[in-house]
Design a protein around this motif. Structure first.
Motif, PDB file in Angstrom:
ATOM      1  N   ALA A 173      -5.937 110.947  69.834  1.00 19.16           N
ATOM      2  CA  ALA A 173      -7.024 111.886  70.451  1.00 19.16           C
ATOM      3  C   ALA A 173      -7.464 112.558  69.332  1.00 19.16           C
ATOM      4  O   ALA A 173      -6.889 113.603  69.051  1.00 19.16           O
ATOM      5  CB  ALA A 173      -6.819 112.541  71.654  1.00 19.16           C
ATOM      6  N   PHE A 191      -9.587 118.090  75.733  1.00 22.55           N
ATOM      7  CA  PHE A 191      -8.524 118.448  74.675  1.00 22.55           C
ATOM      8  C   PHE A 191      -7.251 118.872  75.607  1.00 22.55           C
ATOM      9  O   PHE A 191      -6.280 118.543  75.134  1.00 22.55           O
ATOM     10  CB  PHE A 191      -9.078 119.656  74.133  1.00 22.55           C
ATOM     11  CG  PHE A 191      -7.972 120.304  73.141  1.00 22.55           C
ATOM     12  CD1 PHE A 191      -7.773 119.493  71.936  1.00 22.55           C
ATOM     13  CD2 PHE A 191      -7.559 121.611  73.019  1.00 22.55           C
ATOM     14  CE1 PHE A 191      -6.786 119.963  70.817  1.00 22.55           C
ATOM     15  CE2 PHE A 191      -6.803 121.872  72.090  1.00 22.55           C
ATOM     16  CZ  PHE A 191      -6.105 121.271  71.120  1.00 22.55           C
ATOM     17  N   ALA A 230      -5.529 115.851  76.942  1.00 21.62           N
ATOM     18  CA  ALA A 230      -4.939 115.213  76.202  1.00 21.62           C
ATOM     19  C   ALA A 230      -3.451 115.740  75.494  1.00 21.62           C
ATOM     20  O   ALA A 230      -2.436 115.146  75.442  1.00 21.62           O
ATOM     21  CB  ALA A 230      -5.694 115.004  74.736  1.00 21.62           C
ATOM     22  N   VAL A 233      -0.408 110.393  75.327  1.00 27.11           N
ATOM     23  CA  VAL A 233      -1.057 110.591  74.310  1.00 27.11           C
ATOM     24  C   VAL A 233      -0.094 110.623  73.266  1.00 27.11           C
ATOM     25  O   VAL A 233       0.548 111.887  73.426  1.00 27.11           O
ATOM     26  CB  VAL A 233      -2.233 111.493  74.529  1.00 27.11           C
ATOM     27  CG1 VAL A 233      -2.834 111.819  73.021  1.00 27.11           C
ATOM     28  CG2 VAL A 233      -3.248 110.959  75.329  1.00 27.11           C
ATOM     29  N   VAL A 256      -2.532 114.200  68.950  1.00 28.48           N
ATOM     30  CA  VAL A 256      -3.667 115.011  69.109  1.00 28.48           C
ATOM     31  C   VAL A 256      -4.057 115.722  68.028  1.00 28.48           C
ATOM     32  O   VAL A 256      -3.229 116.589  67.392  1.00 28.48           O
ATOM     33  CB  VAL A 256      -3.435 116.030  70.560  1.00 28.48           C
ATOM     34  CG1 VAL A 256      -4.862 116.815  70.552  1.00 28.48           C
ATOM     35  CG2 VAL A 256      -2.955 115.304  71.885  1.00 28.48           C
ATOM     36  N   LYS A 313       5.496 114.107  71.080  1.00 28.32           N
ATOM     37  CA  LYS A 313       4.039 113.987  70.809  1.00 28.32           C
ATOM     38  C   LYS A 313       3.850 114.895  69.393  1.00 28.32           C
ATOM     39  O   LYS A 313       4.587 115.877  68.886  1.00 28.32           O
ATOM     40  CB  LYS A 313       3.175 115.088  71.724  1.00 28.32           C
ATOM     41  CG  LYS A 313       1.718 114.958  71.906  1.00 28.32           C
ATOM     42  CD  LYS A 313       1.267 115.778  72.973  1.00 28.32           C
ATOM     43  CE  LYS A 313       1.361 115.513  74.275  1.00 28.32           C
ATOM     44  NZ  LYS A 313       0.306 114.236  74.478  1.00 28.32           N
ATOM     45  N   VAL A 336       0.888 117.414  67.590  1.00 27.41           N
ATOM     46  CA  VAL A 336       0.044 118.157  67.730  1.00 27.41           C
ATOM     47  C   VAL A 336      -0.564 118.639  66.229  1.00 27.41           C
ATOM     48  O   VAL A 336       0.335 119.360  65.670  1.00 27.41           O
ATOM     49  CB  VAL A 336      -0.132 119.202  68.642  1.00 27.41           C
ATOM     50  CG1 VAL A 336      -1.199 120.246  68.597  1.00 27.41           C
ATOM     51  CG2 VAL A 336       0.273 118.659  70.048  1.00 27.41           C
TER      52      VAL A 336
END
Length: 271
Positions: free
Chosen positions: A58, A110, A113, A119, A122, A179, A181
């Protein structure tokens, strides 16, 4: 004493108290940066990201981001979407979503996500609003995630002293899934690393945080984002990813900071 005079004196005292409070507080006008630029060790956890057979990315372009930058990256992201790569013999489908200020409620997307366990990456690329947070549909549509400092908002004169609060970040429930970020905005390391790491720890989330030192040059943000994704699609380690990011110099030199916060979370990474 007349009511009018009493009101004037009361107003003056209130303004004086506010001034004393703000003067007594440490207003952060400069950003602290690391003195030693150390190279990160290890690699992204590709096995965790690819375990469901999909790589979901994303990408968020912030408010007032250069239109040419967004348009220039669109064909590449469109081409990537739906393509497959193979990791240790297993097929992985790439899914890319790109969100801009013209989308409906981009700030809410946002947050969704960040909370979505499916996801994998990001990315926010845009302005940091002097440490207030990420701006989306308008200048004031900010995802508040500051470190709690008093900062100087320089968008309009006279400058305003505001507190960089973190209520949007604090209401975000990060999942217990691996994840990445990436906050690709001006001095995001000094502005946001402290608050984001705190929230990751509170949620027990195995998240890799990528931040930047020094102001970014928004006309070329898409090249750095594309390079980072290209490195990940070839399963590069963090040292290679950082070296590639840092080597792209457009008027300003930037440094990528890789913070493997998930290693100290004490939580097992879900696959």
């Amino acid at each position: 004493m007349s009511y009018k005079r009493f009101y004037s004196i009361s107003s003056f005292i209130c303004l004086l108290l506010i001034a004393l409070i703000l003067n007594g507080a440490a207003v952060r006008r400069t950003v602290q940066r690391t003195t030693n630029d150390t190279l990160p060790i290890g690699s992204p956890n590709y096995e965790a990201m690819f375990s469901d057979g999909k790589l979901r990315i994303a990408i968020f372009w912030g408010y007032d981001h250069p239109r040419d930058t967004i348009i220039g990256s669109l064909p590449i992201f469109t081409t990537l979407n739906g393509k497959k790569l193979f990791y240790k013999g297993l097929p992985v489908t790439i899914e890319v979503g790109m969100i801009t200020q013209i989308d409906k409620n981009p700030k809410n997307i946002f947050k969704m996500a960040l909370e979505d366990p499916t996801v994998d990456i990001v990315i926010y690329s845009g302005h940091a609003r002097y440490g207030g947070g990420m701006a989306f549909s308008s200048l004031n549509d900010i995802f508040k995630c500051g470190n709690g400092d008093f900062i100087e908002d320089r968008h309009k004169k006279p400058y305003k002293i505001i507190k960089a609060t973190s209520e949007d970040l604090d209401s975000t429930i990060f999942p217990n899934n691996y994840k990445i970020v990436f906050l690709n905005c001006c001095d995001s390391d000094g502005h946001f690393r402290e608050s984001w790491k705190r929230r990751f720890f509170e949620c027990g989330s195995p998240i890799e945080l990528l931040t930047v030192e020094y102001p970014v040059f928004n006309f070329y943000d898409h090249k750095r984002v594309l390079n980072l994704l290209q490195n990940m699609l070839t399963f590069a380690d963090w040292k290679t990813i950082k070296s590639h990011y840092d080597s792209e110099i457009y008027k300003r030199r930037n440094r990528l900071i890789v913070d493997s916060a998930y290693k100290s979370s004490g939580k097992r990474v879900k696959k």
